[in-house]
Design a protein around this motif. Structure first.
Motif, short mmCIF file in Angstrom:
data_model
loop_
_atom_site.label_atom_id
_atom_site.label_comp_id
_atom_site.label_asym_id
_atom_site.label_seq_id
_atom_site.Cartn_x
_atom_site.Cartn_y
_atom_site.Cartn_z
N ARG A 113 -57.01 44.11 32.04
CA ARG A 113 -57.41 44.60 30.72
C ARG A 113 -58.57 45.58 30.82
NH1 ARG A 113 -58.53 40.73 26.07
NH2 ARG A 113 -58.79 42.79 25.15
N VAL A 117 -56.27 50.14 31.07
CA VAL A 117 -56.18 50.70 29.72
C VAL A 117 -57.30 51.71 29.50
CG1 VAL A 117 -56.04 50.16 27.26
CG2 VAL A 117 -55.31 48.45 28.96
N GLY A 164 -56.51 53.49 24.13
CA GLY A 164 -55.78 52.24 24.12
C GLY A 164 -54.44 52.30 24.85
N LYS A 165 -54.16 53.46 25.45
CA LYS A 165 -52.91 53.62 26.20
C LYS A 165 -53.13 53.29 27.68
CE LYS A 165 -50.40 56.96 23.36
NZ LYS A 165 -49.56 58.17 23.41
N PRO A 166 -52.06 53.17 28.45
CA PRO A 166 -52.21 52.88 29.87
C PRO A 166 -53.01 53.97 30.57
CG PRO A 166 -49.94 52.54 29.19
CD PRO A 166 -50.64 53.19 28.03
N ASN A 177 -50.36 40.56 26.35
CA ASN A 177 -50.34 42.02 26.22
C ASN A 177 -51.61 42.62 26.80
OD1 ASN A 177 -47.86 42.39 25.08
ND2 ASN A 177 -48.61 43.28 23.17
N CYS A 214 -51.82 46.14 26.94
CA CYS A 214 -51.95 47.21 25.94
C CYS A 214 -50.63 47.31 25.20
CB CYS A 214 -52.34 48.54 26.58
SG CYS A 214 -51.10 49.22 27.71
N PRO A 235 -52.58 44.21 21.22
CA PRO A 235 -53.20 44.30 22.55
C PRO A 235 -54.18 43.14 22.79
CG PRO A 235 -53.16 46.45 21.51
CD PRO A 235 -52.69 45.48 20.48
N THR A 288 -46.58 49.93 26.42
CA THR A 288 -46.89 48.50 26.50
C THR A 288 -46.88 48.01 27.94
OG1 THR A 288 -45.85 48.19 24.34
CG2 THR A 288 -46.24 46.22 25.65
#
Length: 438
Positions: A51, A55, A60-62, A188, A190, A240, A260
């Motif tokens: 985490r 991210v 907030g994306k990979p 999760n 992200c 997330p 995700t």
């Protein structure tokens, strides 16, 4: 005496959410034993490396650059399992393998273009593939995990049930119930997942006359499945950082919204041991029914062995798998009992009866060296998959209860003539267990 109290899902009217992490006694009493789902807040996983590193804080994306840097060596190719979400293959999606760097490049390109994806990285044995990475730690409430404890100690294979899933917007997993009717937990890292969950005991509503099940709950043929609309279902939006506990035998479909990444374990323990036993018995009956026309042409011994071979092929287990898992766990729990007895501390009744399991913890030595190899094609091969450490006393039900549940399953197998013959004569397994007569 039944192995487990019966469960009633008729009063379930929603999925609970807990922002503050549950204690193990709370989780055991409220969700594990009654076999009910629960969504848990981000605090449960906030300390994970995955985490913190995987991210982008701004979007907030990979973080594709970090993923490539840490997971894609420049000198070798890491092949990963992927599914084509636009190509159905019977009850699943078409599966193949792909170079991880190529997958990340394709995924990032779709993400930058705000385009949906069709390639879904699924069922990646992450701990096995990257044994030194340490992306996460199993939460305490999920540590009583017999499948991973047993599978990572098997002498005949190198395997586990610890997975990572990665996919872009629109990727999904079709309608299904988990392998062996196991539990699963899914965290999760992200992105957002939409889960649609169906309580047990409704399979007759989503099977057709030929025993086929629904593939996609959003595209159901009302002629083929005329009763599906009557099935009770619940929708969960997993944000997330949140973790969902999916109980045993709950059918579900999962849709990814945006990019995700999730971490998932399949697992089981004494709390759903009765459901696993029901599952293997049902799978065996299905096999016997499918080849019943051949039974009169076989000796009884050939029939039993053939059914077990097909059971293993179709379902991934046979009676030897269940027996060896149960005896492995029983041996470990007996050692914990003996260690506990030396402390002269009385064991509490446990949280099932409403009190905290306050016994002193006794870690069991991992014995990593003892499980550093396995046998493959009659050769000793180094094991790649790190072993899964057993739970502490405080991370499982009262030990006496676990022993009694395991013993009930072992007695069931020993009293089944076909199972007993198969284990003793085909697998060469002795059915003598310390503390059980017969």
């Amino acid at each position: 005496m039944p192995l487990h109290a019966s469960r009633d899902y008729s009063a379930v009217d929603g999925i609970d959410y807990h922002e503050i992490p549950l204690t193990y006694p709370q989780f055991l009493r409220q969700y594990l034993e009654p076999n009910l789902p629960v969504l848990l807040g981000p605090a449960l996983t906030q300390h994970w490396k995955a985490r913190q590193q995987w991210v982008c804080a701004e979007t907030g994306k990979p973080n594709f650059n970090i993923l490539r840097q840490h997971l894609c060596p420049t000198t070798t190719s890491v092949q990963v399992p992927v599914a084509d979400c636009q190509c159905r293959d019977f009850t699943d999606q078409r599966r193949s393998t792909m170079d991880l760097r190529a997958f990340l490049d394709e995924w990032e390109a779709n993400s930058l273009a705000n385009a949906p994806s069709r390639t879904y990285l699924k069922d990646l044995h992450f701990v096995q593939t990257f044994p030194e990475y340490g992306a996460y730690e199993t939460p305490d409430i999920f540590r009583d995990d017999w499948m991973n404890e047993f599978w990572t100690r098997r002498s005949d294979m190198d395997d586990d049930y610890r997975f990572v899933y990665c996919g872009g917007d629109g990727t999904f997993t079709p309608f299904h119930a988990d392998v062996y009717r196991s539990y699963s937990w899914s965290a999760n890292i992200c992105g957002t997942k939409i889960w649609t969950l169906f309580p047990p005991d409704q399979e007759h509503l989503f099977r057709d006359s030929l025993n086929n099940t629904v593939y996609d709950i959003h595209n159901v043929d009302p002629i083929q499945f005329p009763h599906f609309h009557r099935a009770k279902q619940f929708t969960v939006l997993q944000q997330p950082g949140q973790t969902l506990f999916v109980p045993s035998g709950w059918w579900h479909q999962v849709q990814n919204v945006g990019d995700t990444i999730s971490i998932n374990h399949n697992w089981c323990n004494g709390s759903n041991l009765d459901l696993l036993l029901d599952s293997i018995c049902a799978d065996l009956k299905d096999v016997e029914r499918e080849i019943d026309h051949l039974k009169d042409m076989m000796e009884e011994s050939e029939w039993i062995e053939t059914c077990q071979k097909l059971l293993l092929l179709n379902s991934g287990w046979d009676w030897s798998t269940v027996w060896l898992m149960c005896t492995t766990i029983r041996s470990r729990v007996r050692r914990q009992q003996q260690q506990h007895e030396t402390t002269s501390l009385p064991q509490a009744d446990g949280p099932i009866n409403g009190s905290d399991n306050s016994t002193q913890d006794h870690p069991i030595e991992a014995e990593a060296e003892s499980f550093s190899t396995f046998i493959q094609d009659d050769k000793v091969v180094p094991r790649r998959t790190p072993i899964f450490d057993p739970p502490l006393v405080s991370q499982q039900p009262p030990l006496d209860l676990t022993i009694s549940r395991v013993d009930a399953v072992l007695d069931f197998i020993r009293n089944d003539t076909s199972a007993r013959w198969f284990l003793e004569n085909v697998k060469g397994i002795s059915l003598r267990v310390e503390g059980i007569n017969g």
